[in-house]
Write a protein that holds these residues in place. Structure first.
Motif, short mmCIF file in Angstrom:
data_model
loop_
_atom_site.label_atom_id
_atom_site.label_comp_id
_atom_site.label_asym_id
_atom_site.label_seq_id
_atom_site.Cartn_x
_atom_site.Cartn_y
_atom_site.Cartn_z
N ALA A 1 -29.95 19.55 48.30
CA ALA A 1 -28.63 19.70 49.11
C ALA A 1 -28.02 18.66 49.79
CB ALA A 1 -29.07 20.71 50.10
N ASP A 2 -28.59 17.30 49.67
CA ASP A 2 -28.02 16.12 50.31
C ASP A 2 -27.76 15.11 49.14
OD1 ASP A 2 -27.51 13.81 51.52
OD2 ASP A 2 -29.42 14.10 52.93
N GLU B 1 -37.16 24.41 43.60
CA GLU B 1 -37.54 24.95 44.89
C GLU B 1 -38.04 24.31 45.94
OE1 GLU B 1 -40.16 28.79 46.81
OE2 GLU B 1 -40.22 28.70 44.65
N THR B 2 -38.85 23.56 45.70
CA THR B 2 -39.76 22.45 46.66
C THR B 2 -38.75 21.55 47.32
OG1 THR B 2 -41.80 23.09 45.52
CG2 THR B 2 -41.56 21.06 46.89
N TYR B 3 -37.87 20.83 46.40
CA TYR B 3 -36.90 19.89 46.58
C TYR B 3 -35.57 20.32 47.00
CZ TYR B 3 -40.90 16.83 45.22
OH TYR B 3 -42.13 16.03 45.41
N ALA B 4 -35.47 21.40 47.27
CA ALA B 4 -34.04 22.12 47.51
C ALA B 4 -33.46 21.24 48.71
CB ALA B 4 -34.23 23.40 48.15
N ASP B 5 -34.23 20.71 49.59
CA ASP B 5 -33.58 19.90 50.96
C ASP B 5 -32.90 18.54 50.25
OD1 ASP B 5 -36.12 18.88 50.10
OD2 ASP B 5 -36.79 18.47 52.06
N ILE B 6 -33.42 17.93 49.50
CA ILE B 6 -32.96 16.78 48.77
C ILE B 6 -32.04 17.07 47.98
CG2 ILE B 6 -34.65 16.08 47.15
CD1 ILE B 6 -34.42 13.05 47.91
N LEU C 1 -39.53 13.34 54.07
CA LEU C 1 -39.30 14.48 54.78
C LEU C 1 -38.67 14.07 55.90
CD1 LEU C 1 -42.76 16.25 54.62
CD2 LEU C 1 -40.41 17.00 53.22
N ALA C 2 -37.67 15.02 56.83
CA ALA C 2 -36.91 14.95 57.84
C ALA C 2 -37.94 14.61 58.77
CB ALA C 2 -36.30 15.96 58.12
#
Length: 369
Positions: free
Chosen positions: A262-263, A255-260, A185-186
């Motif tokens: 997107a990177d 949905e849960t890992y949308a952040d990674i 996580l960030a």
């Protein structure tokens, strides 16, 4: 009059208007008592300079220089963060060992007229209590574990259970990591000591007479290690197994890992850390899928080739009794609410010693009443 205390249970801590950590910012960042604010009487550079002078130069000059710095810093706190505090303000002050730094702040506060308390032996008192609870004593709580393959919504179900009144322990939230290869996580993870502080605080606020639901984890969450007393309790705890259709698991992972997702660079780095038993051609194909943005297809392949086999291998080495098996037909909010109802029913209906290996699965679909 300055009062000294060693009482740090949640009720005792909550009784103070503020818990003030007067150590340096670096000490505070490594770990601190939950809810504390950092008002250092010496910052990192000042502490290092005074310490160097004390060891290599003149002890008298070190004390005189340090005293001047401490006086200026305390004055800045009185005129800054503490400026709006009235006469009834009741703070708890601590430093590393309850020595000069906390006593300096407490002396000034006492002269102001505030009923101040100092933590006897400082942060070390807190750390001893954390260590005793997580290393030296058995965990008093009756744990129930949510188990299921990757993507089965265990963390989301914990949230749904808490909303329905269950006692839960979200280990991944406390460790600031989602517990998988792609789980960073960030902001990174807390230090091991800070993770243990969070655990001890969370457990101390739960009722030992009621079951506590946690996620079945490995002994490490990211880089953080579950302390031995808690791990021993988890190793013996009965489990509630979740069964979720593959399509729902894939959708939940996306949905849960949308952040990674997107990177692209972070996603590619994570894929390069897959275990070496995966063929290079397979890893190359998955990296290409990630680069093309085929996240759902990638998730499905990783479930089949990496996560489910690992889950089966791990399950073969565990000897945890199955309390109930719950079929979750989808991981939408209504589906999770229904699953939470099924788990709550299982907790109510079965004793912790139940061993129903052939229990009929409970259907936790959206239509469950």
């Amino acid at each position: 009059m300055i009062r000294r205390t060693v009482e740090l249970c949640p009720g005792a801590r909550d009784a103070f208007d503020a818990i003030i950590d007067v150590r340096s910012p670096a000490e505070f960042a490594l770990d601190h008592i939950p809810g504390a604010v950092n008002l250092p009487v010496l910052d990192d550079e000042q502490r290092a300079a005074v310490g160097t002078e004390y060891v290599r130069g003149s002890k008298f000059l070190a004390r005189r220089t340090g005293a001047a710095m401490v006086a200026r810093n305390i004055a800045a706190h009185l005129e800054g963060p503490l400026a709006d505090r009235g006469g009834s303000f009741q703070p708890l002050v601590y430093c590393w060992r309850g020595g000069q730094r906390s006593n300096a702040m407490a002396t000034v506060m006492d002269q102001v007229g505030w009923p101040v308390a100092v933590l006897h032996e400082g942060y070390q008192t807190w750390r001893r209590q954390v260590t005793a609870a997580l290393y030296d004593q058995p965990v008093a709580h009756r744990l129930m574990l949510l188990d299921g393959p990757t993507g089965s919504g265990k963390t989301a179900l914990l949230t749904a259970l808490a909303a329905q009144g269950a006692q839960t322990l979200d280990l991944e939230a406390l460790a600031a990591h989602r517990g998988s290869l792609f789980g960073a996580l960030a902001g990174g993870q807390p230090s091991q000591k800070a993770f243990e502080t969070r655990l001890h605080d969370a457990l101390s606020r739960l009722d030992p007479s009621r079951p506590v639901v946690a996620e079945a984890e490995s002994s490490k969450i990211g880089a953080r290690v579950i302390p031995p007393s808690l791990w021993a309790a988890m190793s013996l705890a009965p489990v509630i197994e979740l069964t979720v259709p593959l399509a729902a698991r894939v959708a939940h992972i996306v949905e849960t890992y949308a952040d990674i997702a997107a990177d692209p660079e972070a996603l590619d780095r994570a894929l390069t850390r897959l275990p070496r038993h995966h063929a290079r051609a397979s890893v190359a194909e998955w990296r290409e899928m990630a680069a093309r943005g085929e996240i759902a297809e990638l998730a499905a392949q990783l479930i089949e080739a990496h996560y489910d086999p690992a889950y089966l291998r791990t399950g073969q080495t565990r000897d945890r009794p199955v309390l109930e098996r719950v079929l979750v037909t989808d991981l939408t909010p209504p589906g999770l609410a229904a699953a939470a109802q099924a788990v709550m029913a299982a907790l109510d209906a079965r004793s912790p010693d139940a061993r129903p290996p052939d229990a009929k699965p409970l259907d936790a679909g959206p239509g469950r009443p």
